[in-house]
Design an enzyme around this catalytic site. Structure first.
Site, short mmCIF file in Angstrom:
data_model
loop_
_atom_site.label_atom_id
_atom_site.label_comp_id
_atom_site.label_asym_id
_atom_site.label_seq_id
_atom_site.Cartn_x
_atom_site.Cartn_y
_atom_site.Cartn_z
N HIS A 59 -5.33 50.71 64.22
CA HIS A 59 -6.19 49.51 64.14
C HIS A 59 -6.06 48.86 62.77
O HIS A 59 -6.54 49.39 61.76
CB HIS A 59 -7.65 49.88 64.42
CG HIS A 59 -8.54 48.67 64.53
ND1 HIS A 59 -8.47 47.79 65.59
CD2 HIS A 59 -9.50 48.17 63.72
CE1 HIS A 59 -9.35 46.82 65.44
NE2 HIS A 59 -9.99 47.02 64.30
N ARG A 81 -18.45 39.49 56.60
CA ARG A 81 -17.73 38.69 57.58
C ARG A 81 -17.54 37.26 57.10
O ARG A 81 -16.51 36.64 57.35
CB ARG A 81 -18.48 38.72 58.93
CG ARG A 81 -17.63 38.24 60.08
CD ARG A 81 -18.35 38.37 61.41
NE ARG A 81 -19.49 37.47 61.52
CZ ARG A 81 -20.03 37.09 62.68
NH1 ARG A 81 -19.54 37.56 63.81
NH2 ARG A 81 -21.06 36.28 62.71
N TYR A 120 -6.28 38.20 65.87
CA TYR A 120 -7.15 37.16 66.43
C TYR A 120 -7.05 35.81 65.72
O TYR A 120 -7.69 34.85 66.12
CB TYR A 120 -8.60 37.63 66.48
CG TYR A 120 -9.20 38.08 65.15
CD1 TYR A 120 -9.78 37.15 64.30
CD2 TYR A 120 -9.20 39.42 64.78
CE1 TYR A 120 -10.32 37.55 63.09
CE2 TYR A 120 -9.74 39.82 63.58
CZ TYR A 120 -10.30 38.89 62.73
OH TYR A 120 -10.84 39.29 61.53
N ARG A 240 -19.49 40.47 71.63
CA ARG A 240 -20.04 39.27 71.00
C ARG A 240 -19.16 38.06 71.30
O ARG A 240 -19.65 36.95 71.47
CB ARG A 240 -20.11 39.42 69.47
CG ARG A 240 -20.92 40.58 68.95
CD ARG A 240 -21.10 40.49 67.43
NE ARG A 240 -19.85 40.43 66.69
CZ ARG A 240 -19.16 41.50 66.28
NH1 ARG A 240 -19.60 42.70 66.55
NH2 ARG A 240 -18.05 41.36 65.58
N HIS A 264 -13.16 46.12 69.99
CA HIS A 264 -14.18 46.57 69.04
C HIS A 264 -15.44 46.93 69.83
O HIS A 264 -15.93 46.11 70.62
CB HIS A 264 -14.56 45.43 68.07
CG HIS A 264 -13.51 45.10 67.05
ND1 HIS A 264 -13.05 43.82 66.87
CD2 HIS A 264 -12.87 45.85 66.13
CE1 HIS A 264 -12.16 43.80 65.88
NE2 HIS A 264 -12.03 45.02 65.42
N GLU A 267 -19.92 48.74 66.83
CA GLU A 267 -19.72 49.01 65.39
C GLU A 267 -21.05 48.91 64.65
O GLU A 267 -21.27 49.64 63.69
CB GLU A 267 -18.72 48.00 64.81
CG GLU A 267 -18.48 48.19 63.31
CD GLU A 267 -17.41 47.27 62.75
OE1 GLU A 267 -16.94 46.38 63.49
OE2 GLU A 267 -17.04 47.45 61.58
N HIS A 301 -14.00 51.88 66.73
CA HIS A 301 -15.24 52.27 66.05
C HIS A 301 -16.08 53.21 66.93
O HIS A 301 -16.12 54.40 66.70
CB HIS A 301 -16.09 51.07 65.59
CG HIS A 301 -15.37 50.13 64.68
ND1 HIS A 301 -14.86 50.55 63.47
CD2 HIS A 301 -15.06 48.82 64.79
CE1 HIS A 301 -14.26 49.52 62.88
NE2 HIS A 301 -14.36 48.46 63.66
N ASP A 352 -7.96 49.36 59.56
CA ASP A 352 -8.87 48.26 59.85
C ASP A 352 -8.92 47.22 58.74
O ASP A 352 -8.04 46.38 58.64
CB ASP A 352 -10.27 48.83 60.16
CG ASP A 352 -11.21 47.81 60.76
OD1 ASP A 352 -10.77 46.68 61.04
OD2 ASP A 352 -12.40 48.13 60.96
#
Ligand SMILES: [Zn+2]
Length: 477
Positions: A59, A81, A120, A240, A264, A267, A301, A352
Site C-alpha cells: 500500500h 489530509r 487516485y 466515504r 481503505h 482507519e 488499515h 502508505d
C-alpha cells in the site's frame, strides 16, 4: 532467456531459521532451482548476508513522499489530509513522474521489489481530464519501470467528498464522475499495457511492460527501460468516497477480470460512526453487501474493526494491509493484528504515507504494537511478520512471488550483516535478528526478475538522494 545464478551466504527458505550456502538459479526472471548447502560455483553472483524474498509494499501513495518531514506537527488526521490535498493540487504528470521514479527507487534501495500503488490522482485541476485520461497512471508505470520494481497499479474509484457530499477542491482531481466513467478509463489503461512477463509454463501472472509511455515533447525524459511487470487492479477509495452502488460496480469490474481489489477500511472511528449513522452498517458490512469482500480483496488499515467485521473478512478470505508507521503518524490507533492472524486473515504491509519507507520496520511493528496494545509478548513470530512483508503482500497484489522456491518470480532482497545493528549475528538467531533489528539501510542488494536493481547499496539509476531533492524542491508550497 537470461540465466543468472546467485549464491547466498544465508537465505530464508521459510520456517523459523535461515539456511546457509544457498544457490538460487534464475531463468527468464523466475526461480528455477534452489540448492541448500551448495559450494559457491564459479560465475554465481555472491550475496553476502541474509537473503529474503523481495519485500512487498502492498500500500503506497507515491506522491505522499512529498509530505515527509512537513506534516508531523500536532493536528488531526483531517488537518493532515488538507496538507495532502495542497500537495496534490501542485502535481502534474511530469512532476509526478520524477517524484514517483525517485520514490520507487528509494523503495528498491529498501529491498522492496513490488509496490501496490493505490492511485487516485487522475485529472487536471478542476477535474478536467487530460488528453490522455490516464496521464498520471502512465507516469507511474514509467516510473516503476525506470526504478526497476514491479507495480500493481490499483486505480481508485473516488466519487464523493464524504458520505452524501460532492467532491470539492482538490478532490475534483480524483473523481471520474461515475463508476461507469471510472471503468471506461481503467479499461483504456489495461488496453494500453501488454503482457511482458511470461510464466514459467505460460500460466504465470501476465505482467505488462511500460511500453509506449514515454512523454513526447518537453516533459522529463522517460527512459524506455523494460519494466519488471505491471498489473492493473482496482480500488474503492473508501466508504466515504464511493457510494454503495458504485462500490458494487467496481467490485464487479474486478471480479470479471480476476483483478486485485483494495479499499481503505475503518482507519478512523469517525468513518465508522458516519457509515453506521447513514447506512445502519459498519464499513465492512457495507462492503460485504456490495460484493466487495472476496479472496482477491485487501482491506487497508482495518484499525477499528468490530468482531463481526473480522468474521466477515475471515469468511470472505479477504486480507488486511497494516501500515503501522502511518497509523502511528496519523493517530489512527493499533489494529487487531493478533485476532485477524488467529482467524486466518492474511496480513500484509504498506508504507502508505511514506513517513518512512522501511518494510522491516513495518513488519516488526505488527508484533511490537500488539505488545503495547495487549501487554503480551510473542503473538506473531519473526517468520510471521516477514511472511507479511513478502508472500502475503505478493498474494494481495496478484504476483507469484514472495518465496525463495522454484516456480516463484526471482525477486530477492539481501541484508548485509556489516552494520553495528547486526554485528554479532549468528545463524541460529539470524531470522529474529533481521526481523527485529535490521533497517532499510542494511539492504545491500535488490534483485527483481533475476536482475540486480540495487548492488552494494547503490541503485542502477545512480544517486537517489539527488533525484529526490530535484523532484521535491519544485513542489514546495
Ligand atoms: Zn492509503
Amino acid at each position: 532467456v537470461s540465466t543468472v545464478r546467485y549464491w547466498c551466504e544465508y537465505a530464508w527458505l521459510g520456517g523459523t531459521s535461515v539456511t546457509a550456502s544457498v544457490l538460487i538459479e534464475t531463468s527468464g526472471g523466475w526461480i528455477t532451482g534452489v540448492t541448500a548447502g551448495a559450494v559457491q560455483p564459479a560465475g554465481a553472483v555472491p550475496l553476502p548476508g541474509v537473503t529474503l524474498p523481495g519485500l512487498v509494499n502492498a500500500h503506497s501513495h507515491a506522491f505522499h513522499r512529498g509530505l515527509r518531514g512537513r506534516t508531523h506537527r500536532p493536528g488531526t488526521f483531517w488537518s493532515w489530509r488538507e496538507q495532502m490535498y495542497a500537495l496534490a493540487t501542485r502535481l502534474d504528470p511530469d512532476s509526478y513522474f520524477l517524484l514517483a521514479r525517485a520514490t520507487f527507487a528509494e523503495m528498491a534501495l529498501a529491498g522492496i521489489t513490488t509496490v501496490g500503488e493505490f492511485h487516485y490522482l487522475h485529472h487536471s485541476s478542476g477535474g478536467v481530464a487530460y488528453p490522455d485520461p490516464n496521464a498520471f497512471g502512465h507516469a507511474l508505470i514509467a516510473a516503476a519501470g525506470d526504478a526497476g520494481i514491479r507495480l500493481t497499479l490499483l486505480d481508485a474509484c473516488y466519487l464523493a467528498g464524504g458520505i452524501d457530499a460532492p467532491v470539492a477542491g482538490a478532490q475534483a482531481r480524483f473523481s471520474d464522475g461515475s463508476a461507469e466513467a471510472w471503468a471506461e478509463r481503467v479499461d483504456r489503461l489495461v488496453a494500453a499495457t501488454r503482457p511482458a512477463v511470461p510464466g514459467p509454463t505460460g500460466t504465470g501472472p501476465t505482467g505488462t511492460g511500460p511500453t509506449g509511455t514515454g512523454s513526447a515533447g518537453t516533459g522529463p525524459a522517460r527512459a524506455a527501460v523494460a519494466g519488471a511487470g505491471v498489473r492493473v487492479g482496482a480500488a474503492i477509495h473508501s466508504v466515504r468516497a464511493v457510494p454503495p452502488d458504485a462500490m458494487a460496480a467496481v467490485a464487479r469490474w474486478a471480479a470479471e477480470r480476476g483483478a486485485p481489489l483494495h479499499v481503505h477500511l475503518s482507519e478512523q472511528p469517525a468513518e465508522n460512526e458516519a457509515c453506521l449513522a447513514r447506512y445502519g452498517r459498519t464499513p465492512a458490512g457495507l462492503l460485504a453487501e456490495a460484493g466487495a469482500l472476496t479472496g482477491r480483496t485487501t482491506a487497508v488499515h482495518g484499525t477499528h474493526l468490530t468482531a463481526g467485521d473480522r468474521a466477515l473478512l475471515a469468511d470472505a478470505g479477504t486480507g488486511v494491509c497494516f501500515c503501522p508507521s502511518t497509523e502511528r503518524e496519523l493517530a489512527d490507533g493499533i489494529g487487531p493484528a493478533r485476532e485477524l492472524h488467529e482467524a486466518g486473515v492474511p496480513l500484509c504491509l504498506g508504507s502508505d504515507s511514506q513517513a518512512v519507507i522501511d518494510l522491516l520496520a513495518e513488519a516488526r511493528a505488527l508484533e511490537l504494537d500488539q505488545r503495547l496494545a495487549t501487554l503480551a509478548r510473542g503473538q506473531l513470530t519473526a517468520a510471521d511478520v516477514l511472511a507479511a512483508a513478502t508472500e502475503a503482500g505478493a498474494r494481495s497484489l496478484g504476483w507469484s512471488a514472495g518465496r525463495i522456491a522454484s516456480g516463484y518470480l526471482a525477486d530477492l532482497a539481501t541484508i548485509g550483516l556489516g552494520s553495528v545493528r547486526l554485528a554479532g549475528i549468528g545463524p541460529a538467531d539470524a531470522l529474529d535478528h533481521v526481523a527485529f533489528a535490521a533497517t532499510a539501510a542494511d539492504i545491500t542488494h535488490t534483485i527483481v526478475a533475476g536482475q540486480l536493481i540495487v548492488a552494494e547499496g547503490r541503485h542502477r539509476l545512480g544517486d537517489i538522494s539527488t533525484a529526490l531533492r530535484a523532484a521535491l524542491t519544485p513542489l514546495e508550497g
